[in-house]
Design a protein around this motif. Structure first.
Motif, short mmCIF file in Angstrom:
data_model
loop_
_atom_site.label_atom_id
_atom_site.label_comp_id
_atom_site.label_asym_id
_atom_site.label_seq_id
_atom_site.Cartn_x
_atom_site.Cartn_y
_atom_site.Cartn_z
N LYS A 119 1.60 -6.28 -5.48
CA LYS A 119 1.09 -7.51 -5.28
C LYS A 119 0.59 -8.22 -6.44
N ASN A 120 0.60 -9.63 -6.52
CA ASN A 120 0.38 -10.29 -7.79
C ASN A 120 -1.41 -10.67 -7.53
N LEU A 121 -1.92 -9.93 -8.35
CA LEU A 121 -3.46 -10.41 -8.26
C LEU A 121 -3.81 -11.33 -9.41
N ARG A 122 -3.87 -12.71 -9.16
CA ARG A 122 -3.80 -13.42 -10.33
C ARG A 122 -3.30 -13.20 -11.58
N GLY A 123 -2.00 -12.92 -11.67
CA GLY A 123 -1.25 -12.61 -12.87
C GLY A 123 -1.15 -11.29 -13.30
N ILE A 124 -1.80 -10.65 -12.70
CA ILE A 124 -1.81 -8.79 -12.67
C ILE A 124 -1.08 -8.19 -11.77
N THR A 125 -0.10 -7.51 -11.92
CA THR A 125 0.79 -6.86 -11.24
C THR A 125 0.34 -5.71 -10.62
N LYS A 126 0.02 -5.29 -9.23
CA LYS A 126 -0.58 -4.31 -8.73
C LYS A 126 0.57 -3.59 -7.91
N ALA A 127 1.09 -2.48 -8.56
CA ALA A 127 2.10 -1.78 -8.00
C ALA A 127 1.60 -0.31 -7.24
N GLU A 128 1.90 -0.16 -6.09
CA GLU A 128 1.75 1.24 -5.58
C GLU A 128 3.06 1.88 -5.13
N ILE A 129 2.90 3.20 -6.02
CA ILE A 129 4.22 3.91 -5.74
C ILE A 129 4.02 5.28 -5.09
N GLY A 145 1.92 11.61 -2.44
CA GLY A 145 0.96 10.71 -2.20
C GLY A 145 1.49 9.41 -2.86
N PHE A 146 0.16 8.37 -3.23
CA PHE A 146 0.54 7.08 -3.77
C PHE A 146 -0.27 7.07 -4.97
N ALA A 147 0.39 6.39 -6.08
CA ALA A 147 -0.38 6.25 -7.18
C ALA A 147 -0.04 4.74 -7.45
N THR A 148 -1.13 4.09 -8.02
CA THR A 148 -1.27 2.65 -8.14
C THR A 148 -1.35 2.23 -9.65
N PHE A 149 -0.68 1.46 -10.17
CA PHE A 149 -0.63 1.16 -11.60
C PHE A 149 -0.99 -0.58 -11.65
N LEU A 150 -1.54 -1.05 -12.35
CA LEU A 150 -1.93 -2.63 -12.88
C LEU A 150 -1.05 -2.68 -14.10
N TYR A 151 -0.02 -3.69 -13.88
CA TYR A 151 0.59 -3.94 -15.19
C TYR A 151 0.39 -5.39 -15.75
N TYR A 152 -0.06 -5.51 -16.77
CA TYR A 152 -0.61 -6.79 -17.37
C TYR A 152 0.47 -7.31 -18.30
#
Length: 159
Positions: A119-129, A145-152
């Motif tokens: 997902k693109n959260l107003r310029g922040i990339t939210k990746a669910e792995i 399981g699932f790991a979620t990272f925010l990439y700026y």
């Protein structure tokens, strides 16, 4: 093994729903288990007392802490993917973690990773792995399981 190289949201978007990669196998040594036990004050005998484990454990050896296995995710993730062009990366969360079977001292583990959602959260990339920790020569996995990272990313991300 070559890493997947990511430079932008668009690079990640192309991988959505796909297997990203699998890390190299790593041996879980008794020394690693003991070090983790000291660091977390979790010295339950099933992890640290090799003689008692031989005699009393159903596995006849010590086992790795489940949280030790979980804590190795960043090490394995960094073998699978290289994300460039970042201002910052944040570990956002871990969800739906299930332990399939214990990792015995001396066994080898690796991680298989899949990009579940992006997902693109107003310029922040939210990746669910979605991840699965595999044990060498075993059919059943150790953990999933699932790991979620925010990439700026340095550049604005556009969907």
């Amino acid at each position: 093994m070559s890493k997947v190289i990511i430079n932008s949201f668009e690079d990640l978007k192309r991988l959505e729903g796909e297997h990203i990669g699998t890390s190299e196998f790593m041996v879980i040594t008794q020394e690693c288990i003991d070090t983790f036990a000291r660091a977390t004050y979790d010295d339950q005998w099933i992890h640290t007392d090799t003689e008692r484990a031989k005699a009393e454990s159903p596995y006849h050896t010590t086992i790795a802490h489940g949280f030790l296995t979980l804590s190795l995710l960043p090490y394995h993730w960094n073998q699978i993917i290289q994300v460039n062009n970042l201002r910052m990366m944040v570990n956002y969360g871990i969800d739906k973690v299930k332990f399939g079977q214990p990792v015995l001292s001396g066994q080898k583990i690796r991680v298989a990773a899949y990009l579940h959602s992006l997902k693109n959260l107003r310029g922040i990339t939210k990746a669910e792995i979605r991840f699965q920790v595999e044990i060498a020569e075993e059919e059943k996995w150790a953990m999933e399981g699932f790991a979620t990272f925010l990439y700026y990313f340095n550049e604005n991300c556009v969907e």
